[in-house]
Design a protein around this motif. Structure first.
Motif, mmCIF file in Angstrom:
data_model
loop_
_atom_site.group_PDB
_atom_site.id
_atom_site.type_symbol
_atom_site.label_atom_id
_atom_site.label_comp_id
_atom_site.label_asym_id
_atom_site.label_seq_id
_atom_site.Cartn_x
_atom_site.Cartn_y
_atom_site.Cartn_z
ATOM 1 N N ARG A 93 0.810 -1.224 0.000
ATOM 2 C CA ARG A 93 0.000 0.000 0.000
ATOM 3 C C ARG A 93 0.840 1.270 0.000
ATOM 4 N NH1 ARG A 93 -3.413 -0.364 5.408
ATOM 5 N NH2 ARG A 93 -3.692 -2.486 4.542
ATOM 6 N N GLU A 94 2.131 1.142 0.364
ATOM 7 C CA GLU A 94 2.999 2.320 0.392
ATOM 8 C C GLU A 94 3.523 2.707 -0.982
ATOM 9 O OE1 GLU A 94 5.553 2.868 4.217
ATOM 10 O OE2 GLU A 94 5.584 0.719 3.745
ATOM 11 N N GLY A 147 0.416 7.026 0.165
ATOM 12 C CA GLY A 147 1.653 6.282 -0.013
ATOM 13 C C GLY A 147 2.829 7.016 0.605
#
Length: 232
Positions: A172-173, A181
């Motif tokens: 998800r980053e 992010g």
């Protein structure tokens, strides 16, 4: 009946012209071939130097000691790399052991079309460097992905990828801060970095999924097991 003199002269002139043109073509083709053969080594050397210059931007020289351009492997077309045709990757080695893979990837969803990338990934999965090799992003807005055009010369945007890996950055980053992010982006120009970040993330996943084949040493032929004098 003897043909008219004018007819003979016209026919002779046509034959003579054809012969002259043929000789000219043969000589000119020979000169071109000779010129190409004479300049081919210089052209190849210049192309190799340019390629090594670009590779040097993503792969530090101290990380390999092999002849990089002659340590190639062909990668098939891959959706993971955004490539619809086979490509060439280069394997860096240090003291005989694989140290890094240099390869191409494409972000197909840039603001103005495809964005071509060159990446170097270490054998442990770390990103050593990323560079944009071709793009059509809006000048002055989305082209900051190219360090040559990035106004931040001290820390260009593209260097945010250095030393990152799938192990240190969660799925998800891999997005701009605007999308929660970890990557910075310029206000009003997020389509371009989104495309690059997505392509880099997918490229790392591709390397992780194919690591054994990508970093494998070339097969060495084994000696024949047949006894001396025994036919195969």
């Amino acid at each position: 009946m003897t043909p008219p003199l004018k007819t003979l002269s016209a026919a002779s002139m046509a034959v003579r012209t054809a012969i002259v043109l043929f000789i000219f073509v043969v000589v000119f083709t020979g000169l071109l071939a000779a010129a190409y053969q004479a300049t081919e080594p210089a052209i190849e050397a210049a192309a190799a130097a340019e390629k090594m210059k670009l590779i040097g931007e993503v792969l530090p020289r101290e990380l390999y000691d092999n002849d990089l351009l002659n340590d190639q492997r062909q990668l098939p077309a891959s959706a993971g790399l955004g490539l619809d045709a086979p490509s060439t990757a280069y394997l860096g080695r240090k003291s005989g052991s694989a140290s890094a893979l240099i390869f191409e990837a494409v972000a197909p969803d840039g603001y103005s079309g495809k964005i071509r990338l060159l990446l170097a990934v270490a054998a442990d999965g770390r990103l050593l460097g990323v560079r944009v090799t071709q793009h059509k992003e809006t000048p002055g807005l989305g082209d900051y992905i190219d360090p040559r055009k990035d106004k931040n010369k001290e820390r260009p945007w593209i260097t945010q990828f250095n030393d990152l890996s799938l192990a240190t950055v969660s799925g998800r980053e891999w997005a701009v801060r605007k999308d929660h992010g970890r990557f910075d982006s310029l206000a009003g120009a997020t389509v371009t970095p989104r495309a690059v970040i997505k392509a880099v993330h997918k490229a790392l996943q591709y390397v992780a999924e194919n690591r054994q084949q990508l970093f494998a040493s070339p097969e060495v032929p084994t000696p024949s097991s047949a006894s001396p004098g025994e036919s195969q």
